[in-house]
Design a protein around this motif. Structure first.
Motif, PDB file in Angstrom:
ATOM      1  N   LEU A  32       8.128  -4.460  -1.674  1.00 52.51           N
ATOM      2  CA  LEU A  32       7.020  -3.618  -2.162  1.00 52.51           C
ATOM      3  C   LEU A  32       7.397  -2.137  -2.140  1.00 52.51           C
ATOM      4  O   LEU A  32       6.539  -1.265  -2.295  1.00 52.51           O
ATOM      5  CB  LEU A  32       5.768  -3.863  -1.309  1.00 52.51           C
ATOM      6  CG  LEU A  32       5.058  -5.201  -1.551  1.00 52.51           C
ATOM      7  CD1 LEU A  32       4.010  -5.471  -0.480  1.00 52.51           C
ATOM      8  CD2 LEU A  32       4.399  -5.213  -2.939  1.00 52.51           C
ATOM      9  N   GLY A  33       8.669  -1.852  -1.921  1.00 53.16           N
ATOM     10  CA  GLY A  33       9.130  -0.455  -1.927  1.00 53.16           C
ATOM     11  C   GLY A  33       8.481   0.356  -0.820  1.00 53.16           C
ATOM     12  O   GLY A  33       8.170   1.532  -1.003  1.00 53.16           O
TER      13      GLY A  33
ATOM     14  N   ASN B  68       8.325   2.598   2.061  1.00 54.41           N
ATOM     15  CA  ASN B  68       8.911   3.625   2.931  1.00 54.41           C
ATOM     16  C   ASN B  68       7.765   4.569   3.229  1.00 54.41           C
ATOM     17  O   ASN B  68       7.346   5.335   2.366  1.00 54.41           O
ATOM     18  CB  ASN B  68      10.065   4.351   2.227  1.00 54.41           C
ATOM     19  CG  ASN B  68      11.190   3.401   1.856  1.00 54.41           C
ATOM     20  OD1 ASN B  68      11.291   2.992   0.707  1.00 54.41           O
ATOM     21  ND2 ASN B  68      12.004   3.033   2.801  1.00 54.41           N
TER      22      ASN B  68
ATOM     23  N   GLU C  52      -4.369   7.686  -6.747  1.00 52.38           N
ATOM     24  CA  GLU C  52      -3.169   7.492  -5.933  1.00 52.38           C
ATOM     25  C   GLU C  52      -2.662   6.056  -6.105  1.00 52.38           C
ATOM     26  O   GLU C  52      -3.447   5.115  -6.041  1.00 52.38           O
ATOM     27  CB  GLU C  52      -3.484   7.732  -4.440  1.00 52.38           C
ATOM     28  CG  GLU C  52      -2.223   7.690  -3.591  1.00 52.38           C
ATOM     29  CD  GLU C  52      -2.453   7.426  -2.092  1.00 52.38           C
ATOM     30  OE1 GLU C  52      -3.552   6.983  -1.709  1.00 52.38           O
ATOM     31  OE2 GLU C  52      -1.512   7.645  -1.336  1.00 52.38           O
ATOM     32  N   ILE C  53      -1.358   5.917  -6.316  1.00 47.73           N
ATOM     33  CA  ILE C  53      -0.769   4.580  -6.406  1.00 47.73           C
ATOM     34  C   ILE C  53      -0.084   4.278  -5.075  1.00 47.73           C
ATOM     35  O   ILE C  53       0.717   5.081  -4.584  1.00 47.73           O
ATOM     36  CB  ILE C  53       0.292   4.507  -7.546  1.00 47.73           C
ATOM     37  CG1 ILE C  53      -0.269   5.061  -8.861  1.00 47.73           C
ATOM     38  CG2 ILE C  53       0.809   3.076  -7.711  1.00 47.73           C
ATOM     39  CD1 ILE C  53      -1.500   4.392  -9.375  1.00 47.73           C
ATOM     40  N   GLY C  54      -0.393   3.146  -4.486  1.00 45.26           N
ATOM     41  CA  GLY C  54       0.290   2.698  -3.270  1.00 45.26           C
ATOM     42  C   GLY C  54      -0.038   3.515  -2.038  1.00 45.26           C
ATOM     43  O   GLY C  54       0.835   4.180  -1.471  1.00 45.26           O
TER      44      GLY C  54
ATOM     45  N   GLY D 229      -0.651   2.419   0.950  1.00 44.44           N
ATOM     46  CA  GLY D 229      -0.034   1.861   2.152  1.00 44.44           C
ATOM     47  C   GLY D 229      -0.899   2.095   3.371  1.00 44.44           C
ATOM     48  O   GLY D 229      -2.118   1.854   3.338  1.00 44.44           O
TER      49      GLY D 229
ATOM     50  N   GLU E 130      -3.675  -0.397  -4.416  1.00 42.89           N
ATOM     51  CA  GLU E 130      -2.698  -0.948  -3.457  1.00 42.89           C
ATOM     52  C   GLU E 130      -2.546  -2.454  -3.672  1.00 42.89           C
ATOM     53  O   GLU E 130      -3.529  -3.177  -3.788  1.00 42.89           O
ATOM     54  CB  GLU E 130      -3.137  -0.650  -2.014  1.00 42.89           C
ATOM     55  CG  GLU E 130      -2.270  -1.263  -0.922  1.00 42.89           C
ATOM     56  CD  GLU E 130      -0.796  -0.864  -1.014  1.00 42.89           C
ATOM     57  OE1 GLU E 130      -0.489   0.329  -0.922  1.00 42.89           O
ATOM     58  OE2 GLU E 130       0.046  -1.776  -1.186  1.00 42.89           O
ATOM     59  N   LYS E 131      -1.282  -2.883  -3.684  1.00 43.93           N
ATOM     60  CA  LYS E 131      -0.989  -4.294  -3.933  1.00 43.93           C
ATOM     61  C   LYS E 131      -0.996  -5.130  -2.647  1.00 43.93           C
ATOM     62  O   LYS E 131      -1.325  -6.315  -2.678  1.00 43.93           O
ATOM     63  CB  LYS E 131       0.406  -4.348  -4.580  1.00 43.93           C
ATOM     64  CG  LYS E 131       0.771  -5.670  -5.195  1.00 43.93           C
ATOM     65  CD  LYS E 131       2.057  -5.492  -5.990  1.00 43.93           C
ATOM     66  CE  LYS E 131       2.568  -6.798  -6.527  1.00 43.93           C
ATOM     67  NZ  LYS E 131       3.830  -6.631  -7.258  1.00 43.93           N
ATOM     68  N   ASP E 132      -0.625  -4.505  -1.538  1.00 43.20           N
ATOM     69  CA  ASP E 132      -0.398  -5.243  -0.285  1.00 43.20           C
ATOM     70  C   ASP E 132      -1.721  -5.457   0.457  1.00 43.20           C
ATOM     71  O   ASP E 132      -2.310  -4.497   0.968  1.00 43.20           O
ATOM     72  CB  ASP E 132       0.580  -4.428   0.576  1.00 43.20           C
ATOM     73  CG  ASP E 132       0.980  -5.161   1.845  1.00 43.20           C
ATOM     74  OD1 ASP E 132       0.411  -6.236   2.135  1.00 43.20           O
ATOM     75  OD2 ASP E 132       1.869  -4.645   2.552  1.00 43.20           O
TER      76      ASP E 132
ATOM     77  N   GLY F 168      -4.764  -4.365  -6.163  1.00 40.50           N
ATOM     78  CA  GLY F 168      -4.123  -4.922  -7.342  1.00 40.50           C
ATOM     79  C   GLY F 168      -2.791  -4.262  -7.617  1.00 40.50           C
ATOM     80  O   GLY F 168      -2.308  -3.434  -6.834  1.00 40.50           O
ATOM     81  N   ASP F 169      -2.215  -4.650  -8.746  1.00 44.02           N
ATOM     82  CA  ASP F 169      -0.907  -4.158  -9.165  1.00 44.02           C
ATOM     83  C   ASP F 169      -1.128  -2.967 -10.107  1.00 44.02           C
ATOM     84  O   ASP F 169      -1.786  -3.113 -11.150  1.00 44.02           O
ATOM     85  CB  ASP F 169      -0.182  -5.299  -9.891  1.00 44.02           C
ATOM     86  CG  ASP F 169       1.207  -4.906 -10.354  1.00 44.02           C
ATOM     87  OD1 ASP F 169       1.508  -3.695 -10.446  1.00 44.02           O
ATOM     88  OD2 ASP F 169       2.003  -5.820 -10.630  1.00 44.02           O
TER      89      ASP F 169
ATOM     90  N   LEU G 159       5.410   6.985  -4.606  1.00 47.26           N
ATOM     91  CA  LEU G 159       5.479   5.776  -5.418  1.00 47.26           C
ATOM     92  C   LEU G 159       6.443   4.751  -4.865  1.00 47.26           C
ATOM     93  O   LEU G 159       7.480   5.109  -4.315  1.00 47.26           O
ATOM     94  CB  LEU G 159       5.974   6.138  -6.829  1.00 47.26           C
ATOM     95  CG  LEU G 159       5.022   6.917  -7.702  1.00 47.26           C
ATOM     96  CD1 LEU G 159       5.767   7.448  -8.914  1.00 47.26           C
ATOM     97  CD2 LEU G 159       3.870   6.036  -8.133  1.00 47.26           C
ATOM     98  N   PRO G 160       6.112   3.469  -5.058  1.00 48.57           N
ATOM     99  CA  PRO G 160       7.144   2.462  -4.847  1.00 48.57           C
ATOM    100  C   PRO G 160       8.262   2.725  -5.856  1.00 48.57           C
ATOM    101  O   PRO G 160       7.988   2.824  -7.056  1.00 48.57           O
ATOM    102  CB  PRO G 160       6.433   1.138  -5.140  1.00 48.57           C
ATOM    103  CG  PRO G 160       5.093   1.474  -5.690  1.00 48.57           C
ATOM    104  CD  PRO G 160       4.848   2.937  -5.557  1.00 48.57           C
TER     105      PRO G 160
HETATM  106  N1  SAM Z   1       1.564   6.188   0.265  1.00 45.51           N
HETATM  107  C1  SAM Z   1       2.145   5.550   1.452  1.00 45.51           C
HETATM  108  C2  SAM Z   1       2.922   6.587   2.240  1.00 45.51           C
HETATM  109  O1  SAM Z   1       3.214   7.641   1.670  1.00 45.51           O
HETATM  110  O2  SAM Z   1       3.244   6.312   3.389  1.00 45.51           O
HETATM  111  C3  SAM Z   1       3.017   4.367   1.089  1.00 45.51           C
HETATM  112  C4  SAM Z   1       4.145   4.651   0.136  1.00 45.51           C
HETATM  113  S1  SAM Z   1       5.257   3.302  -0.118  1.00 45.51           S
HETATM  114  C5  SAM Z   1       6.673   4.193  -0.743  1.00 45.51           C
HETATM  115  C6  SAM Z   1       4.695   2.498  -1.617  1.00 45.51           C
HETATM  116  C7  SAM Z   1       3.345   1.789  -1.544  1.00 45.51           C
HETATM  117  O3  SAM Z   1       3.061   1.205  -2.816  1.00 45.51           O
HETATM  118  C8  SAM Z   1       3.271   0.652  -0.547  1.00 45.51           C
HETATM  119  O4  SAM Z   1       2.074   0.735   0.180  1.00 45.51           O
HETATM  120  C9  SAM Z   1       3.284  -0.621  -1.416  1.00 45.51           C
HETATM  121  O5  SAM Z   1       2.616  -1.718  -0.829  1.00 45.51           O
HETATM  122  C10 SAM Z   1       2.580  -0.129  -2.664  1.00 45.51           C
HETATM  123  N2  SAM Z   1       2.938  -0.878  -3.886  1.00 45.51           N
HETATM  124  C11 SAM Z   1       4.124  -1.435  -4.215  1.00 45.51           C
HETATM  125  N3  SAM Z   1       4.078  -1.978  -5.446  1.00 45.51           N
HETATM  126  C12 SAM Z   1       2.827  -1.726  -5.927  1.00 45.51           C
HETATM  127  C13 SAM Z   1       2.162  -2.031  -7.145  1.00 45.51           C
HETATM  128  N4  SAM Z   1       2.782  -2.695  -8.134  1.00 45.51           N
HETATM  129  N5  SAM Z   1       0.881  -1.625  -7.301  1.00 45.51           N
HETATM  130  C14 SAM Z   1       0.247  -0.946  -6.310  1.00 45.51           C
HETATM  131  N6  SAM Z   1       0.821  -0.650  -5.130  1.00 45.51           N
HETATM  132  C15 SAM Z   1       2.094  -1.028  -4.935  1.00 45.51           C
END
Ligand code: SAM
Length: 280
Positions: free
Chosen positions: A25-26, A28, A53-55, A57, A77-79, A102-103, A123-124
């Motif tokens: 899920l990328g 970090n 905001e995408i992802g 986490g 958020e996907k997770d 969702g994705d 971003l992931p």
């Molecule tokens: N924003 C958080 C941070 O800065 O600590 C997490 C960043 S981490 C690099 C990427 C986040 O994107 C993770 O929480 C992961 O689960 C989520 N993610 C990965 N693929 C995704 C997708 N297709 N759609 C939505 N979220 C996704």
């Protein structure tokens, strides 16, 4: 340093919810809330904006955006392991935070957002470039967003902001800078993340232009830059031959020496070439 909100420190959040990072899920994570607040401040006037905001986490950047005064934040958020954490953030910021499980490549969040809209995300990496290209190529311009403040691998950030005559200059730089002002606003070493990725990262801030910098049809411009940079070491009269039998004349007419290589041609001239090819 003072806490930015009343929620627990991110290390405790991760421990309580057992959010071990998943590579697929990328993931970090950024765990320093002062750093995430600093990234949030790069996104411009948050007080008057909805932020997508995408992802999110464990919510470090989300909390930074809210603490820095975003009118509303909507995260995708996907997770599903992160959802209880996001519920806690929603409770701490009533009416200002919501999320979609969702994705980000499938979900359309626009119905839930009110302009002006800014996008901010760590971003992931596996979907970052694809999302950026989508945000730069909507059916209509100007797009739904005023600005994008996005974390990328440093090398991708350089490809977005590169100038002609440099190694990183190519299709992504042309697309991004044709329609937006783009600059690197922060550099982050691998140790800023948990777990640390292999490479350095950078935050890129893009501001949408009201209209593209020079007139051109997007599809034609993409076709020209794909051909030109597909064979970037070749002279343009060779790499662009498939686009028109008169390519040398057309290049001369728009002021590009046919012996030039793609890397040397600025966006203004690529747009002039796209216009000439569209009517040829
Ligand atoms: N924003 C958080 C941070 O800065 O600590 C997490 C960043 S981490 C690099 C990427 C986040 O994107 C993770 O929480 C992961 O689960 C989520 N993610 C990965 N693929 C995704 C997708 N297709 N759609 C939505 N979220 C996704």
């Amino acid at each position: 340093m003072a806490a930015i909100d009343s929620l627990p420190p991110l290390r405790d959040v991760i421990a309580t919810h057992e959010l071990s990072a998943k590579k697929a899920l990328g993931q970090n994570f950024l765990l320093d809330l002062n750093l995430t607040a600093k990234i949030a401040r790069q996104a411009g006037n948050l007080a008057g904006s909805d932020v997508l905001e995408i992802g999110p986490g464990p919510g470090g950047l989300t909390r930074g955006l809210l603490a820095e005064g975003a009118r509303r934040v909507l995260s995708i958020e996907k997770d599903d392991r992160c959802l209880p954490v996001l519920d806690e953030i929603a409770a701490a910021y009533p009416g200002r935070f919501s999320y979609i499980h969702g994705d980000a490549l499938q979900v359309d969040p626009l119905a839930h957002l009110t302009p002006p809209i800014r996008v901010a995300a760590n971003l992931p990496y596996n979907i970052g470039t694809e999302l950026l290209i989508r945000w730069l190529t909507p059916p209509q311009w100007p797009p739904f967003w005023e600005s994008l403040t996005l974390m990328f691998q440093r090398e991708v950030a350089e490809r977005i902001t590169a100038k002609p005559g440099t190694n990183h200059y190519g299709r992504l730089a042309i697309l991004a800078q044709w329609r937006a002002d783009a600059k690197i606003v922060m550099d982050l070493p691998p140790q800023a993340f948990t777990p640390p990725p292999k490479v350095s990262s950078a935050v890129v801030h893009l501001t949408a232009l009201p209209e593209p910098r020079y007139p051109a049809d997007l599809k034609v411009l993409e076709r020209v830059t794909a051909a030109a940079f597909g064979q970037r070491r070749k002279m343009l009269r060779a790499s662009l031959k498939s686009l028109s039998p008169q390519i040398e004349d057309i290049l001369n007419a728009v002021g590009i020496p046919p012996t030039e290589r793609a890397e040397q041609v600025d966006i203004e001239h690529f747009c002039a070439l796209a216009r000439a090819l569209a009517t040829a």
